[in-house]
Structures are given as C-alpha cells and as structure tokens.
Design a protein around this motif. Sequence first.
Motif, PDB file in Angstrom:
ATOM      1  N   SER A 194       7.472   0.028  -5.473  1.00  0.00           N
ATOM      2  CA  SER A 194       6.611   1.193  -5.239  1.00  0.00           C
ATOM      3  C   SER A 194       5.679   1.451  -6.410  1.00  0.00           C
ATOM      4  CB  SER A 194       7.476   2.431  -4.986  1.00  0.00           C
ATOM      5  OG  SER A 194       8.234   2.765  -6.137  1.00  0.00           O
ATOM      6  N   SER A 195       6.054   0.981  -7.615  1.00  0.00           N
ATOM      7  CA  SER A 195       5.199   1.206  -8.777  1.00  0.00           C
ATOM      8  C   SER A 195       4.033   0.220  -8.825  1.00  0.00           C
ATOM      9  CB  SER A 195       6.011   1.090 -10.068  1.00  0.00           C
ATOM     10  OG  SER A 195       6.539  -0.205 -10.230  1.00  0.00           O
ATOM     11  N   ILE A 196       4.117  -0.878  -8.064  1.00  0.00           N
ATOM     12  CA  ILE A 196       3.030  -1.861  -8.046  1.00  0.00           C
ATOM     13  C   ILE A 196       1.741  -1.272  -7.482  1.00  0.00           C
ATOM     14  CG2 ILE A 196       2.234  -4.018  -6.995  1.00  0.00           C
ATOM     15  CD1 ILE A 196       5.037  -5.127  -7.381  1.00  0.00           C
ATOM     16  N   PRO A 197       1.771  -0.628  -6.286  1.00  0.00           N
ATOM     17  CA  PRO A 197       0.522  -0.024  -5.799  1.00  0.00           C
ATOM     18  C   PRO A 197       0.000   1.073  -6.709  1.00  0.00           C
ATOM     19  CG  PRO A 197       2.380   0.608  -4.413  1.00  0.00           C
ATOM     20  CD  PRO A 197       2.848  -0.492  -5.290  1.00  0.00           C
ATOM     21  N   PHE A 198       0.931   1.791  -7.365  1.00  0.00           N
ATOM     22  CA  PHE A 198       0.476   2.817  -8.298  1.00  0.00           C
ATOM     23  C   PHE A 198      -0.219   2.172  -9.496  1.00  0.00           C
ATOM     24  CE2 PHE A 198       1.083   5.588 -11.985  1.00  0.00           C
ATOM     25  CZ  PHE A 198       0.447   6.723 -11.517  1.00  0.00           C
ATOM     26  N   GLY A 199       0.322   1.049  -9.996  1.00  0.00           N
ATOM     27  CA  GLY A 199      -0.310   0.347 -11.099  1.00  0.00           C
ATOM     28  C   GLY A 199      -1.701  -0.139 -10.740  1.00  0.00           C
ATOM     29  N   ILE A 200      -1.865  -0.627  -9.503  1.00  0.00           N
ATOM     30  CA  ILE A 200      -3.179  -1.081  -9.035  1.00  0.00           C
ATOM     31  C   ILE A 200      -4.146   0.094  -8.946  1.00  0.00           C
ATOM     32  CG2 ILE A 200      -4.419  -2.090  -7.080  1.00  0.00           C
ATOM     33  CD1 ILE A 200      -1.888  -3.712  -6.471  1.00  0.00           C
ATOM     34  N   PHE A 201      -3.660   1.195  -8.375  1.00  0.00           N
ATOM     35  CA  PHE A 201      -4.496   2.385  -8.256  1.00  0.00           C
ATOM     36  C   PHE A 201      -4.877   2.924  -9.632  1.00  0.00           C
ATOM     37  CE2 PHE A 201      -4.824   7.042  -8.039  1.00  0.00           C
ATOM     38  CZ  PHE A 201      -5.871   7.174  -7.146  1.00  0.00           C
TER      39      PHE A 201
END
Length: 357
Positions: free
Chosen positions: A59-66
């Motif tokens: 779940s932290s991957i999309p946040f990192g991209i954003f």
Amino acid sequence: MRTFQQYLLFTFRSILFWVLAFAFMIIIRYFGIFEEKGVSILPKYELPIQDLLFYVCMSSIPFGIFYAAVEFLFDRYLAKTLSLGVIIFSKTFLYLVTLIFLVSTVVEYTGYMLDVSLAEERGWWRTNKTFWSIMIYFVIASLVFSFIRIANEKFGQGVFIKMLLGKYRKPQEEKRIFMFLDLKSSTTFAENLGHYKYSQLIQDCFYDLNRIVRKYDAEIYQYVGDEAVLSWKYKRGIKRNNAVALYFAFNDRIDQRSEYYQEKYGLIPQFKAGIHGGTLMVTEVGSVKKELAYHGDVINTTARIQSQCNTYNTNVLISESLLNDLQLPEKYITKNINDLLLRGKAQTVNIHSITLA
C-alpha cells in the motif's frame, strides 16, 4: 529524456523510503502492542508479521509514486510562482487526503482478510487515535525525506551521506571540473535597470539555470553576485560533454524565453564562461554554517580563464588539458588561443574558445 530518467530515479527513491518508513512503523506497532498492559487481541484476529508487512508495503508503493509526482510537479512548475508556505500547505493537504484514502483502504482490506469489521462507519479516522499517530509519524518521516533531499541538492548527490560519516572532516583530494558563469555587461545592466529590477533579472537567469543543471549532472557550488560557480565530478563532466553542453543548453533556455526578458527588462542576457578541471582539495569548513569548500589552483585558474572572455571577444573559454579529455562532436568549433600567462600564475595555460557551428 534526461528529465524523465531523473523522475524515475526520484520515484524509485521515494518508494524505497516510504516502504522502509511504513515497514518500520508496523514493526514497532506489531511488537509494541503486545507489551502494553490491558491489551488483548484474540488469536483468530492475529495476522502474521510477514503478511502484515507485505500488505502495508504494497500500500505504501502507490503513496511513494504519488509523493514523488507531487514533489516533482511542484518543483518543476510551481516553485517559482508560489510562496514556500503555500507550497508546504498545498502539499500537506494533498498528502493528508491521499493518506486517509490509503489508510481507509488498508483497514477495510485487513478487516476483510481477518473476517472482522475494523471500521464500522465512514469518517472513523476523525477520532481514531491510531490514525492520528500514523499521521504524526508520516509528518516526521516526510520532513526527514525532505531534509535528506534538500541536503543532497545543497551538497551534491551522495555528499551529504559522506558528510554524516565525517569523510570531509579532513581535507580530501578530488578531481573535478569547474565552470565560472558570469553575466556580460552586468555593470551597465545594473545602472540602467536599478538595483531592484537588476536583482529580479539575476533571479530569473539563475532560475533558468537551475532548470537544466540536473539534466547535465552539474552541482551549483555557489552564487557570487551575478556569477554562478558550477562543478562536476570529473567523469560526470566528461560524460556526454556535460561541462560544455550545459553552457549552450543554458543559452538555448534564455533564447526560448527571449520575449519574456525583452518585455520585462528590455534586454536579453548573455553569459560568459570559463571551464577548467583538475585535482584539488575538498573539506568541510565552518561550525555555525557548515559547507564544503574547494581549495586549489583549479578554482583560481578557472576564474582567471573566465576573466579573459572579454579580452578575446568570446563567450566560452576552456583549458586545453580539459578539452583534450572531451570528445566534442562536429557541432562545436574550437579555436586555439596562444598560451597565456594568467595573472598570479608562473606557468602559461593554453586556452581554447568554443562556439557552435
């Protein structure tokens, strides 16, 4: 292409940072909650730590991209037009909304995996202490990430870590390339424009310079009035002829905005540059205001090479020793200038001018 590569690299670092940050938080929460008195969790609701880490990291991957996208877009398009306070507030608001969505999704998914309702109503996060503890952790982690990024931009890629490890507490020898970039006719411009508008002109020029320095792997060592001192590790300056290509890319950038400069200031700025490279010493100086300082003949020689631009009516001068290490394509025309005895030097330095075909 280079800008896209930089964005991908920054995105990778952002994802890696937030995966590690959220994983660290989960480890603390997972092992700490069972040590708290009065806390009891039914075995059927327990989730193995490896599974919990997997779900949170994913779940932290999309946040990192954003996060990377927001930082990149703000820096590229809004850094000059918005104040620092507005930028910080806008970013924080976007991160807050995104984090609420991600945490809500994680809670619902975890509840589904455990076959239990962890969030019974919408807006549960407003009074949930766990959520706000996550938010505090997020703010601190975000500040840490921003601090590391600012420090890297200040000292150069990888230099900040070396400073933390104390590498530059004692002088270290390095081979680097320097460029002294100076505004032509600066005295005349200052008299005609006045100090306020002249200051705006310098601000605009250096903003355009900052837009391209990363593309050519350059580091800005310092600004001195209307002069900028740029630096490369020797191999990076040689690669793709970065030490020369940056100057002409900067000129192209100003030409593209010539109408803006003409309309606002009644002129189109031009810069002259001196380029030279070699071995010198680098060390950490100061205690109240720490910074890296370069000491050696390379700095002095580069400055004196640049000072000869007006004498020979050319915009770019480069030392022969550095030119021989470059592989300039045919679009660059070089012209040998006789050996010069630069002021303060006992030996002559052979210098060449560079122009575009």
